[in-house]
Each structure stands twice: as C-alpha cells, then as structure tokens.
Design a protein around this motif. Structure first.
Motif, short mmCIF file in Angstrom:
data_model
loop_
_atom_site.label_atom_id
_atom_site.label_comp_id
_atom_site.label_asym_id
_atom_site.label_seq_id
_atom_site.Cartn_x
_atom_site.Cartn_y
_atom_site.Cartn_z
N PHE A 210 -29.23 5.21 -8.28
CA PHE A 210 -29.20 3.90 -7.64
C PHE A 210 -29.21 4.04 -6.11
CE2 PHE A 210 -26.89 3.17 -11.67
CZ PHE A 210 -27.59 2.08 -12.18
N ASP A 211 -29.54 2.95 -5.42
CA ASP A 211 -29.32 2.90 -3.98
C ASP A 211 -27.90 2.40 -3.73
OD1 ASP A 211 -29.40 0.18 -4.44
OD2 ASP A 211 -31.11 -0.22 -3.12
N ASP A 212 -27.57 2.14 -2.47
CA ASP A 212 -26.17 1.80 -2.16
C ASP A 212 -25.75 0.42 -2.64
OD1 ASP A 212 -27.68 0.38 -0.36
OD2 ASP A 212 -26.66 1.12 1.43
N TYR A 213 -26.70 -0.42 -3.06
CA TYR A 213 -26.34 -1.72 -3.64
C TYR A 213 -26.31 -1.66 -5.16
CZ TYR A 213 -26.21 -6.70 -4.68
OH TYR A 213 -25.85 -7.93 -5.17
N GLY A 214 -27.02 -0.73 -5.75
CA GLY A 214 -26.96 -0.53 -7.19
C GLY A 214 -27.67 -1.57 -8.02
N ILE A 215 -28.68 -2.23 -7.46
CA ILE A 215 -29.51 -3.25 -8.11
C ILE A 215 -28.71 -4.51 -8.46
CG2 ILE A 215 -31.04 -3.83 -10.04
CD1 ILE A 215 -31.92 -0.93 -10.12
N SER A 216 -27.65 -4.35 -9.24
CA SER A 216 -26.85 -5.51 -9.66
C SER A 216 -25.63 -5.73 -8.78
CB SER A 216 -26.40 -5.34 -11.11
OG SER A 216 -25.49 -4.25 -11.21
N HIS B 206 -24.20 6.21 -6.43
CA HIS B 206 -25.05 6.50 -5.28
C HIS B 206 -24.29 7.32 -4.24
CE1 HIS B 206 -27.74 5.88 -1.84
NE2 HIS B 206 -26.64 5.61 -1.16
N GLN B 207 -23.07 6.89 -3.94
CA GLN B 207 -22.29 7.59 -2.92
C GLN B 207 -21.91 9.00 -3.36
OE1 GLN B 207 -22.00 6.56 0.04
NE2 GLN B 207 -22.66 4.42 -0.20
N GLY B 208 -21.73 9.18 -4.67
CA GLY B 208 -21.46 10.52 -5.19
C GLY B 208 -22.63 11.46 -4.96
N VAL B 209 -23.84 10.95 -5.22
CA VAL B 209 -25.04 11.76 -4.97
C VAL B 209 -25.19 12.06 -3.48
CG1 VAL B 209 -27.57 11.77 -5.05
CG2 VAL B 209 -26.26 10.93 -7.02
N ARG B 210 -24.98 11.05 -2.66
CA ARG B 210 -25.08 11.25 -1.21
C ARG B 210 -24.04 12.26 -0.73
NH1 ARG B 210 -27.67 8.84 2.89
NH2 ARG B 210 -28.60 7.24 1.56
N LYS B 211 -22.85 12.21 -1.30
CA LYS B 211 -21.80 13.16 -0.94
C LYS B 211 -22.23 14.59 -1.29
CE LYS B 211 -17.53 14.62 -0.07
NZ LYS B 211 -17.02 14.73 1.32
N LEU B 212 -22.83 14.75 -2.46
CA LEU B 212 -23.32 16.06 -2.87
C LEU B 212 -24.37 16.59 -1.90
CD1 LEU B 212 -23.75 18.40 -4.86
CD2 LEU B 212 -25.29 16.91 -6.15
N THR C 61 -38.02 -4.28 -14.78
CA THR C 61 -38.69 -3.88 -16.03
C THR C 61 -40.12 -3.42 -15.75
OG1 THR C 61 -37.38 -5.46 -17.31
CG2 THR C 61 -39.46 -4.71 -18.30
N TYR C 62 -40.73 -3.95 -14.73
CA TYR C 62 -42.16 -3.75 -14.50
C TYR C 62 -42.49 -2.76 -13.39
CZ TYR C 62 -42.00 -8.02 -17.25
OH TYR C 62 -41.74 -8.94 -18.23
N VAL C 63 -41.59 -2.60 -12.45
CA VAL C 63 -41.90 -1.76 -11.30
C VAL C 63 -40.61 -1.21 -10.67
CG1 VAL C 63 -41.92 -3.74 -9.73
CG2 VAL C 63 -43.18 -1.68 -9.11
N SER C 64 -40.71 -0.01 -10.14
CA SER C 64 -39.60 0.57 -9.38
C SER C 64 -40.15 1.12 -8.06
CB SER C 64 -38.94 1.74 -10.13
OG SER C 64 -38.27 1.30 -11.29
N THR C 65 -39.39 0.92 -7.01
CA THR C 65 -39.72 1.53 -5.72
C THR C 65 -38.68 2.59 -5.43
OG1 THR C 65 -40.76 -0.47 -4.85
CG2 THR C 65 -40.04 1.17 -3.25
N LEU C 66 -39.15 3.81 -5.28
CA LEU C 66 -38.26 4.93 -4.98
C LEU C 66 -38.31 5.25 -3.49
CD1 LEU C 66 -39.05 7.40 -7.91
CD2 LEU C 66 -36.99 6.02 -7.61
N LYS C 67 -37.15 5.53 -2.92
CA LYS C 67 -37.06 5.93 -1.53
C LYS C 67 -36.25 7.23 -1.45
CE LYS C 67 -35.49 4.37 3.04
NZ LYS C 67 -34.82 3.26 3.77
N LYS C 68 -36.73 8.15 -0.66
CA LYS C 68 -36.05 9.42 -0.54
C LYS C 68 -34.72 9.25 0.19
CE LYS C 68 -37.00 14.30 0.30
NZ LYS C 68 -38.03 15.28 0.72
N ILE C 69 -33.67 9.87 -0.35
CA ILE C 69 -32.36 9.82 0.29
C ILE C 69 -32.33 10.91 1.34
CG2 ILE C 69 -29.87 10.01 -0.05
CD1 ILE C 69 -30.26 9.14 -2.93
N ALA C 70 -32.15 10.50 2.58
CA ALA C 70 -32.16 11.46 3.68
C ALA C 70 -30.81 12.16 3.80
CB ALA C 70 -32.48 10.74 4.98
#
Length: 259
Positions: free
Chosen positions: A148-154, A163-169, A250-259
C-alpha cells in the motif's frame, strides 16, 4: 432530456472503458513495469498486505499482471483479519483466493501475531513489521516488494502501518541488501468510484511521468479477480460486491516506486 443524455454518455464511457480493458487482455500488454525490452528475468515478488481479501480487492490488477508474465509471486498477510472473530475462516479464504490468482499455497504466509491484530485504532509497530518483512524477503530470496501507499487506499490504519513497515525496512537497509519496493497509489474519492472509467485518467497521469517511477497496470483478467474475491465468502456481502463493481481498484492500479 439532459439527464437522459448524461446517463447515456456515462454508460457509453463505461462500456468503452470495459472494451479497453478487454482488448488489453487479449493482446500483448505494452506496460513497461519489470520489462526493459531486453531481458525477461523472473522476479521474486512479495505482495505485503494487512488482511485477507486485500489481495483480491486492491491488488488484483498487479497480481494478474505479474503472474501473466511468470514472475514468482508471494503474499505476506500481516493478520488473519480476526476483528469479527473469523480469523481462521478468513485465513482459509485467502488460501482459496490465492489458488484462483495462480499463487501456490506454499507462497502465501498469513500471520497471527498478538501485536498485529486486525482493527481500526490498533496501531502496529513499524519496527516489528520491518523485521517480519525482512525475514520473509530473506527466506524467499525476494528482490521486489509491492504494498500500500501511506494512505492505504481505504485509509485503514493497518494498511498505512504496513506501508510504513516496508518504508522502515528500506530505510534501515538491513544487511546492506538492495530491495526494490513499489506502492499502489490511492485514488481520490471521485476516481475511486468511477469504475473502469478511471483507466483513462490513470494512463494519462502515468504517461506524464518521464522518469519511469510510475506505471499504470490494467487488470488483464477481470473474471479471475471477481472469482478470487468470491472465495472470501465471509466478506462477500452486498456492499463489497458493489465496491468491487464500482471501484477503480478492480480495473487498474498505478504503481509508484518507493524512494
């Protein structure tokens, strides 16, 4: 007459969008994600989610894209989704959904950690999450993470904490390893509920990015996505059926690289 014209225009646009998705699924996708045009190296990808059904409700376009290109997909689910006391049932449902999504059962890990229980207002420790994710990446030789991104979609706090766990890693760079990570961008409230119509906006915004740090992926198999979500029978109630039908996720996802 104005309302009739408006409704007709919406229906035509909806139908045209579905046709775009269908045609994309019938032809070789031109998406550049993990495709440099030279090599087709299979990647070991870890999809990190918070609850069973996240993979089908939010990540289906990405998972379908990855499996269609024979990448090695793993799922790490941080909880059993036991907020309503159905954790064991939801864990089994995730296994069933993963089979539909063509992910082997041995590549699906569902945790039931006492400090990572499902629920609004239940804060998950980012260091703990980073440690668990790091262990999973080493166990399966993972070289790419999607979450997820930092808003988590929902906006669910558990999604945001993942998201923050991945960023921490990534920030800690444990062991000096290079890990590539991407996040699914959360659409705004309008784009979130215009269904397949959002694919045109997603494609446009993705093409504006000239640095290759953003990729738009259309869902290459809508029927598989619906079938996977239907495996979550404890969650497959009327309002989630509406969500899956009308949600752009359901129809589309936009992926952004986590810097």
């Amino acid at each position: 007459m104005t309302w009739i014209a408006l409704i007709t225009a919406v229906l035509v646009l909806w139908f045209a969008s579905l046709c775009k998705v269908f045609l994309e699924s019938m032809s070789a996708s031109k998406a550049a994600f993990l495709n440099d045009g030279v090599s087709s190296r299979r990647r070991n990808v870890l999809v990190v989610i918070a609850h069973p059904d996240d993979e089908s409700m939010f990540f289906a376009p990405v998972i379908n894209y990855l499996t269609s290109r024979h990448h090695n997909v793993h799922i790490l689910c941080m909880s059993t989704g036991n907020a309503d006391g159905m954790g064991s049932i939801r864990k089994e449902e995730l296994q069933l959904a993963s089979v539909v999504l063509k992910i082997p059962a041995q590549q699906v890990t569902v945790l039931d950690h006492p400090d990572l229980q499902d629920g609004f207002g239940k804060v998950w420790n980012w260091d703990l999450l980073a440690s668990i994710i790091e262990e999973e990446t080493r166990t399966h030789s993972i070289d790419l993470i999607i979450t997820f991104d930092d808003y988590g979609i929902s906006g669910h706090c558990n999604h945001c904490d993942v998201h923050q766990g991945v960023r921490k890693l990534l920030h800690d760079a444990l062991g000096g390893r290079h890990l590539e990570a991407w996040e699914i961008m959360s659409p705004n409230i309008v784009r979130k509920y215009i269904g397949p119509v959002d694919i045109w906006l997603s494609i446009m915004f993705s093409r504006l990015d000239k640095d290759g740090l953003s990729h738009c992926l259309l869902n290459l198999d809508l029927r598989k996505s619906y079938a996977a979500m239907a495996q979550h029978s404890s969650q497959w109630v009327w309002f989630r059926k509406l969500f899956v039908t009308f949600s752009s996720c359901t129809y589309v996802s936009t992926l952004k690289k986590i810097a």
